[in-house]
Design an enzyme around this catalytic site. Structure first.
Site, PDB file in Angstrom:
ATOM      1  N   GLU A 199     -93.224  -7.922 -47.374  1.00  0.00           N
ATOM      2  CA  GLU A 199     -92.317  -7.355 -48.386  1.00  0.00           C
ATOM      3  C   GLU A 199     -92.982  -7.115 -49.738  1.00  0.00           C
ATOM      4  O   GLU A 199     -92.425  -7.434 -50.783  1.00  0.00           O
ATOM      5  CB  GLU A 199     -91.085  -8.255 -48.534  1.00  0.00           C
ATOM      6  CG  GLU A 199     -90.332  -8.419 -47.226  1.00  0.00           C
ATOM      7  CD  GLU A 199     -89.168  -9.398 -47.301  1.00  0.00           C
ATOM      8  OE1 GLU A 199     -88.887  -9.926 -48.383  1.00  0.00           O
ATOM      9  OE2 GLU A 199     -88.537  -9.621 -46.244  1.00  0.00           O
ATOM     10  N   ASN A 208     -95.654  -6.554 -42.936  1.00  0.00           N
ATOM     11  CA  ASN A 208     -94.257  -6.633 -42.492  1.00  0.00           C
ATOM     12  C   ASN A 208     -93.320  -6.313 -43.656  1.00  0.00           C
ATOM     13  O   ASN A 208     -93.510  -6.810 -44.765  1.00  0.00           O
ATOM     14  CB  ASN A 208     -94.006  -8.080 -42.008  1.00  0.00           C
ATOM     15  CG  ASN A 208     -92.676  -8.278 -41.323  1.00  0.00           C
ATOM     16  OD1 ASN A 208     -92.334  -7.530 -40.403  1.00  0.00           O
ATOM     17  ND2 ASN A 208     -91.909  -9.280 -41.749  1.00  0.00           N
ATOM     18  N   HIS A 232     -83.534  -4.857 -40.269  1.00  0.00           N
ATOM     19  CA  HIS A 232     -82.214  -5.457 -40.511  1.00  0.00           C
ATOM     20  C   HIS A 232     -81.247  -4.289 -40.692  1.00  0.00           C
ATOM     21  O   HIS A 232     -81.246  -3.616 -41.728  1.00  0.00           O
ATOM     22  CB  HIS A 232     -82.252  -6.341 -41.757  1.00  0.00           C
ATOM     23  CG  HIS A 232     -83.121  -7.550 -41.591  1.00  0.00           C
ATOM     24  ND1 HIS A 232     -82.819  -8.571 -40.704  1.00  0.00           N
ATOM     25  CD2 HIS A 232     -84.289  -7.907 -42.180  1.00  0.00           C
ATOM     26  CE1 HIS A 232     -83.765  -9.497 -40.762  1.00  0.00           C
ATOM     27  NE2 HIS A 232     -84.666  -9.123 -41.642  1.00  0.00           N
ATOM     28  N   GLU A 292     -87.760  -8.320 -36.996  1.00  0.00           N
ATOM     29  CA  GLU A 292     -86.628  -9.152 -37.431  1.00  0.00           C
ATOM     30  C   GLU A 292     -85.306  -8.464 -37.120  1.00  0.00           C
ATOM     31  O   GLU A 292     -84.358  -8.491 -37.917  1.00  0.00           O
ATOM     32  CB  GLU A 292     -86.722  -9.444 -38.939  1.00  0.00           C
ATOM     33  CG  GLU A 292     -88.007 -10.128 -39.343  1.00  0.00           C
ATOM     34  CD  GLU A 292     -88.080 -10.480 -40.827  1.00  0.00           C
ATOM     35  OE1 GLU A 292     -87.037 -10.456 -41.527  1.00  0.00           O
ATOM     36  OE2 GLU A 292     -89.186 -10.769 -41.309  1.00  0.00           O
ATOM     37  N   ASP A 336     -81.817  -7.274 -36.384  1.00  0.00           N
ATOM     38  CA  ASP A 336     -80.414  -7.660 -36.229  1.00  0.00           C
ATOM     39  C   ASP A 336     -79.569  -6.485 -36.690  1.00  0.00           C
ATOM     40  O   ASP A 336     -79.992  -5.688 -37.520  1.00  0.00           O
ATOM     41  CB  ASP A 336     -80.052  -8.990 -36.926  1.00  0.00           C
ATOM     42  CG  ASP A 336     -80.453  -9.076 -38.389  1.00  0.00           C
ATOM     43  OD1 ASP A 336     -80.801  -8.047 -38.988  1.00  0.00           O
ATOM     44  OD2 ASP A 336     -80.392 -10.201 -38.940  1.00  0.00           O
TER      45      ASP A 336
END
Ligand code: G2I
Length: 480
Positions: free
Chosen positions: A172, A216, A253, A281, A283
């Site tokens: 990030e 990432n 996400h 990650e 979701d």
């Protein structure tokens, strides 16, 4: 770009008050490492996510929290369904080096030991991040910060040397707004400058040469978003200058309905730079068929690109999710499989085998990718029992991506060959769902062993990324 995902740090964190440290080794010593389980007869549908993913040479992982490992249903679901893991918080800086030079690996070791005993792949998350960073780090001088960063990378990667499939080396680092390439302001940029990312990757390669090194981030799911282009340009630059980088992690996400329409192109575009792509990650907030559709699309996008090597969902059950109010995972609070689970399993089972996710050796495009505004399919005359149509699905200065649809006529086709001639020196850098042979400017693509049979009136597709100016040459299709 905010429509595509949630701010990763935004106020949805769950407070994990009941988290307990379990005694290291309570779950046993390191066990035998086995290959990704794929004990499914060829052609049969696998019954778990990990086994289904393994059939196409991929992994399907989950973020796991050591504090939940006393929940037997949690561990049983992890063990049954997943063949990879990312420790959700246990390898972060605040967990591993809470005070300078004092390292703790108890919780992370617990996850790693269990994963190894089950033969799972392990993703390391994460070495250099602005978040979950103990306050002592922010107080250091520039030279102390640099040596603390390198020491942290050396010690954490050294502790797990040889055990980690891929590390999120830097997490990030890019800002959510601003011009393409703007980094988030943090202690890292303020004291070390933008070069901290490169310094971290170089240190990481030396610390564990066997681990894939990933960058990432969240909100890099849309192929044309400025944050995505900033990351794209950085990877292109790293590749051009020989800075070690092996993979990009798309956190993904997402929410139902927010999977970008160019999500697959985005993956292919990164892959064309010569890096693996991992969904790290995943979701998806929502429920029912809308959530299932989003999960299906993400799964299909990954399995369509050979260098998309695996998917990790950010948790097992909705009840422990960092955004549990959005019910974003594949199992509900009672570990019951949701509709989204079935969508993912079916999509994984439908994936074609990933036989050759080989590195891309071709030069990468020189500037930022941009959307192709006018795809114009070129359809071949029917020269055999099949026809083919080529379409440009994305392009950027110096490169492009195409999809070729191969269609059977009024009779079924068993085996097909598509041919064309490049008009201006184009060259394929990566091709999927076909086997190519190239002679000068002439290209011949034949079916693979899994997509040669096309029912009457039906079609199949293959695709590729290529260097040069986007072109839609005339294509011919013949069938024996
Ligand atoms: O924020 C979602 C993810 C975005 N990308 C990087 C990931 O590392 C990040 O994961 C989340 C974890 O899922 C949360 O569990 O990172 C959060 C912190 O940035 C984690 O939340 C923290 C809580 O804020 C703390 O109160 C808690 O002590 O988890 C800690 C450990 O349970």
């Amino acid at each position: 770009m905010g429509e595509n995902s949630l701010p990763a740090d935004g106020g949805r964190r769950r407070l994990v008050g009941t988290r307990r440290l379990l005694v290291a080794g309570a779950l046993g010593v390191l066990g035998t490492v086995t290959a990704l389980s794929a004990s499914v007869p060829a052609g049969a549908a696998a019954g778990t996510l990990g086994a289904a993913a393994a059939q196409s040479g991929r992994y399907y992982g989950a973020a796991i929290a050591a504090g939940h490992m006393s929940d037997s249903a949690y561990v049983a679901t992890w063990d049954r369904e997943f063949n990879a893991v990312t420790p959700e918080n246990e390898m972060k800086w605040d967990a591993t080096e809470p005070s300078r030079g004092s390292f703790r690996f108890t919780s992370a070791d617990q996850i790693v030991s269990h994963a190894q005993s089950k033969g799972m792949k392990i993703r390391g998350h994460t070495l250099v991040w602005h978040n979950q960073l103990p306050s002592w780090v922010s107080g250091l001088s520039t030279s102390d910060l640099r040596s603390a960063m390198v020491n942290h990378i050396n010690t954490v990667m050294g502790h797990y040397k040889g055990k980690i499939y891929a590390w999120d080396v830097v997490n990030e680092a890019f800002a959510d707004g601003g011009a393409v390439g703007t980094l988030r302001s943090s202690v890292w940029t303020q004291k070390l400058g933008n070069g901290f990312i490169e310094e971290a990757f170089r240190a990481a390669r030396a610390a564990d040469p066997s681990a894939k090194l990933c960058y990432n981030d969240y909100n890099i799911d849309n192929a044309t978003a400025s944050k995505t282009l900033g990351v794209y340009n950085m990877i292109k630059d790293f590749k051009a200058r020989g800075v070690p980088i092996d993979c990009v992690g798309l956190q993904s996400h997402l929410s139902s309905g927010s999977v970008p329409s160019n999500y697959q192109q985005n993956i292919a575009q990164f892959a064309a730079l010569g890096v693996d792509v991992q969904i790290t990650e995943l979701d998806v907030g929502g429920s029912g068929s809308a959530q299932a559709d989003a999960y299906r699309r993400v799964t299909q996008a990954c399995t369509a690109v050979p260098r998309c090597t695996g998917i990790t969902v950010w948790g097992v059950t909705d009840k422990y999710s960092w955004r549990s109010g959005d019910t974003p995972l594949l199992f509900d609070g009672n570990y019951t499989k949701k509709q989204a689970y079935t969508a993912v399993l079916d999509a994984l089972n439908a994936a074609t085998p990933n036989t050759s996710p080989s590195p891309n050796t071709s030069p990468s495009p020189n500037t930022s990718p941009s959307p192709n505004t006018s795809p114009s399919p070129t359809r071949s005359p029917v020269t055999g029992a099949c026809s083919a149509a080529i379409e440009t699905t994305n392009s950027w200065p110096g490169g492009f991506q195409s999809t070729v649809t191969v269609r059977a006529g009024s009779a079924a086709v068993n085996g097909w060959t598509v041919k064309w001639t490049w008009p201006g020196g184009q060259s394929i850098s990566s091709l999927w769902n076909g086997t190519q042979s190239v002679s000068g400017s002439s290209v011949t693509v034949r079916n693979t062993d899994y997509n040669g049979s096309i029912a009457a009136g039906s079609s199949t597709t293959f695709g590729f990324t290529a260097n040069g100016t986007a072109a839609t040459p005339s294509v011919t299709c013949t069938s024996p």
